[in-house]
Design an enzyme around this catalytic site. Structure first.
Site, PDB file in Angstrom:
ATOM      1  N   CYS A  98       6.339  -5.210   0.506  1.00 29.75           N
ATOM      2  CA  CYS A  98       6.484  -3.877  -0.078  1.00 29.75           C
ATOM      3  C   CYS A  98       6.377  -2.776   0.985  1.00 29.75           C
ATOM      4  O   CYS A  98       7.313  -2.578   1.739  1.00 29.75           O
ATOM      5  CB  CYS A  98       5.482  -3.676  -1.215  1.00 29.75           C
TER       6      CYS A  98
ATOM      7  N   ILE B 168       6.183  -3.232  -7.581  1.00 25.14           N
ATOM      8  CA  ILE B 168       5.467  -2.001  -7.886  1.00 25.14           C
ATOM      9  C   ILE B 168       6.019  -0.852  -7.046  1.00 25.14           C
ATOM     10  O   ILE B 168       5.872  -0.859  -5.825  1.00 25.14           O
ATOM     11  CB  ILE B 168       3.954  -2.179  -7.648  1.00 25.14           C
ATOM     12  N   ARG B 169       6.670   0.092  -7.686  1.00 26.91           N
ATOM     13  CA  ARG B 169       7.320   1.191  -6.967  1.00 26.91           C
ATOM     14  C   ARG B 169       8.008   0.613  -5.720  1.00 26.91           C
ATOM     15  O   ARG B 169       7.863   1.112  -4.615  1.00 26.91           O
ATOM     16  CB  ARG B 169       6.297   2.270  -6.571  1.00 26.91           C
TER      17      ARG B 169
ATOM     18  N   ARG C 242      13.468   3.335  -0.246  1.00 31.34           N
ATOM     19  CA  ARG C 242      12.117   3.398  -0.835  1.00 31.34           C
ATOM     20  C   ARG C 242      12.195   3.657  -2.340  1.00 31.34           C
ATOM     21  O   ARG C 242      13.158   4.271  -2.811  1.00 31.34           O
ATOM     22  CB  ARG C 242      11.303   4.516  -0.180  1.00 31.34           C
TER      23      ARG C 242
ATOM     24  N   GLY D  41       0.875  -1.156   0.000  1.00 29.56           N
ATOM     25  CA  GLY D  41       0.000   0.000   0.000  1.00 29.56           C
ATOM     26  C   GLY D  41       0.912   1.205   0.000  1.00 29.56           C
ATOM     27  O   GLY D  41       2.025   1.128  -0.531  1.00 29.56           O
ATOM     28  N   GLU D  42       0.494   2.270   0.602  1.00 31.28           N
ATOM     29  CA  GLU D  42       1.379   3.429   0.739  1.00 31.28           C
ATOM     30  C   GLU D  42       1.885   3.487   2.173  1.00 31.28           C
ATOM     31  O   GLU D  42       1.106   3.670   3.107  1.00 31.28           O
ATOM     32  CB  GLU D  42       0.643   4.711   0.358  1.00 31.28           C
ATOM     33  N   SER D  43       3.211   3.329   2.353  1.00 29.18           N
ATOM     34  CA  SER D  43       3.752   3.209   3.711  1.00 29.18           C
ATOM     35  C   SER D  43       3.494   4.469   4.544  1.00 29.18           C
ATOM     36  O   SER D  43       3.188   4.383   5.728  1.00 29.18           O
ATOM     37  CB  SER D  43       5.245   2.883   3.668  1.00 29.18           C
TER      38      SER D  43
ATOM     39  N   HIS E 266       5.164  -8.425  -4.459  1.00 31.23           N
ATOM     40  CA  HIS E 266       3.781  -8.666  -4.027  1.00 31.23           C
ATOM     41  C   HIS E 266       3.318 -10.087  -4.305  1.00 31.23           C
ATOM     42  O   HIS E 266       2.709 -10.344  -5.342  1.00 31.23           O
ATOM     43  CB  HIS E 266       2.843  -7.706  -4.756  1.00 31.23           C
TER      44      HIS E 266
ATOM     45  N   GLU F 149       0.870 -11.493  -3.162  1.00 26.72           N
ATOM     46  CA  GLU F 149      -0.604 -11.553  -3.135  1.00 26.72           C
ATOM     47  C   GLU F 149      -1.234 -11.223  -4.487  1.00 26.72           C
ATOM     48  O   GLU F 149      -2.422 -11.434  -4.682  1.00 26.72           O
ATOM     49  CB  GLU F 149      -1.144 -10.621  -2.039  1.00 26.72           C
TER      50      GLU F 149
END
Lengths: 294, 197
Positions: free
Chosen positions: B79, B134-135, B106, B47-49, B170, B172
């Site tokens: 991630c 992803i990023r 990051r 997600g967004e940390s 990821h 998942e």
């Protein structure tokens, strides 16, 4: 061997945004406020939809200086809008390293017939939809994320609710259909048979679907989540309100805990005035952004 | 059956739940810190940390998560979850939970357009694991007691320190549940060990 720009990589990026709020910003300062409040991404724009509506004329891709300024200011993903069908605006944003492109009806369409072939791009796209036909056409063109169109810049949630309800209702219809009924449904709705088949099997869209267009309060955001949105875009609702910091924080919290009514009540106390709203019947046909290109 | 929690503040928690259930175990989306008492292990999803950290603070999850880890219950961070577990983040003065001794970077592979998928050898898990980045962050360095499970392009992308597991990609997002299964084995072992104490 590694591959960039695959469906999994592009759709996966949107999966990571789920349960979050994406906020419209017009400069670095607003971007930092959004990040600080817990936004999962920001949409870099020259003007928020309410101001685009007020200004009239042709709305285009933002000045790249603004997009760059926002990209340098925050570590969360940065999205930007290109005009519908404007292949070059989209390529410019991709070349700049924008993380997601919104092929958006908020800007004046460049092509009234064709959307961008989004499969050609490494950068993922989000597109608006009012019903399942539109949703499936956009997925067919390669959109990796969807959002309701709503009616941008009005602070009126009624259209976003209509669009989310319509898409959810049609997904249920498709899920309950026999396979032989599906082809006629595909024909009537101008939707790809293959994508409909996938929806019928899984009972859901193959990409995430956020709510957008008219969200002005924490309760609006929670309402959209309850109707099945995967997350929320807030355009004018934050920086056109009395207290952007508090509105931003409260909308983020209400999106996470959309079924905690006591908390939403607390968040809404003394929040100040939301953005000024517009009643749909006061809009002329040409004011309606959602009707641009289907 | 084991009960595995997935921190459900933001991000791809539903996919992790699906992956856990595909491995035949029970999954619980954890939205309140009290729910941590019910689970044998926890996955912190992608997600967004920055966003997740703010929500962790606002809902008073911070100490509860640290205690959960320190009690010996396994945590798997993917991630953003990996970033939250790290003891040090390059270019930032403060780390988050600091449960795993490692320095992370990051967005180490660039922005979204540089995001990619590849087949990875993950030690003890698979020779051809389908990894979606992803990023993504990467791990810059780890302590001696930490085992490097996977590298990509010379960078560490998966590691394990005792009952903590971290992956920059990821698991998942694919139907490849072998890494989730590996974590479940870790939870099984820890549950037996904690019961014996």
């Amino acid at each position: 061997m590694s591959q960039i720009g695959t469906d999994r990589v592009k759709r996966g990026m949107a999966e990571m945004q789920k349960g979050g709020v994406i906020m419209d910003v017009v400069n670095a300062e607003q971007a930092k406020i959004a990040e600080e409040a817990g936004a999962v991404a920001v949409m870099a724009l020259e003007r928020v939809p309410a101001d685009i509506r007020a200004a009239g004329g042709v709305a285009r891709m933002a000045d790249p200086t603004i997009v760059e300024e926002v990209m340098n200011a925050v570590s969360i993903p940065v999205m930007a809008k290109a005009r519908i069908g404007h292949i070059v605006e989209a390529r410019v944003l991709e070349a700049m390293g924008v993380d997601y492109i919104d092929e958006s009806e908020v800007l004046t369409p460049a092509d009234e017939l064709y959307h961008i072939n989004k499969r050609d791009y490494t950068v993922p796209f989000v597109c608006g939809c009012r019903n399942l036909g539109e949703a499936v056409r956009r997925i067919g063109e390669g959109a990796s994320m969807l959002r309701t169109k709503g009616e941008p810049g009005t602070g009126n949630i009624v259209e976003a609710v209509r669009h989310m309800r319509e898409v959810q209702k049609q997904i249920k219809e498709v899920t309950n259909m026999a396979e032989d009924e599906l082809m006629v449904y595909a024909k009537e709705n101008g939707a790809s048979y293959e994508v409909l088949l996938e929806i019928r099997e899984s009972g859901r869209l193959p990409v995430v679907n956020f709510a957008a267009g008219g969200i002005a309060t924490p309760a609006d955001a929670a309402l959209m989540m309850q109707l099945g949105a995967d997350g929320v875009f807030v355009g004018s609702g934050i920086f056109k309100s009395d207290n952007p910091e508090r509105f931003a924080r409260s909308i983020v919290e209400a999106t996470t805990h959309y079924d905690d009514y006591k908390l939403i009540g607390e968040l809404s106390k003394g929040l100040g005035t939301a953005m000024p709203g517009l009643e749909m019947s006061t809009l002329t046909d040409s004011d309606r952004m959602q009707d641009r290109s289907e | 059956m084991l009960k595995i929690g997935v921190l459900g503040l933001q991000g791809a928690f539903r996919e992790h739940k699906h992956s856990i259930e595909s491995c035949g175990q029970e999954a619980l989306i954890v939205k309140k810190k009290e729910q941590l008492d019910e689970v044998d292990g926890l996955i912190i999803p992608g997600g967004e940390s920055t966003t997740m950290r703010r929500l962790i603070d606002r809902y008073d999850f911070f100490e509860a998560l640290q205690e959960f880890g320190k009690s010996g219950k396994p945590i798997f961070g993917t991630c953003a979850g990996l970033i939250l577990l790290a003891s040090e983040i390059n270019g930032q003065s403060h780390a988050h939970l600091g449960l795993m001794d490692m320095v992370v970077e990051r967005n180490a592979f660039g922005r979204q357009r540089e995001s990619f998928e590849t087949k990875l050898e993950v030690k003890g898990v698979a020779e051809d694991f389908e990894a979606v980045f992803i990023r993504a962050p990467h791990i810059v360095n780890v302590k001696e007691d930490t085992e490097v499970l996977a590298t990509y392009d010379g960078q560490i992308v998966a590691a394990q320190q005792g009952h903590y597991l971290a992956a920059a990609f990821h698991p998942e997002l694919t139907d490849d549940h072998r890494l989730t299964q590996y974590f479940i084995e870790l939870v099984k072992k820890s549950k037996l060990k904690l019961a014996a104490q």
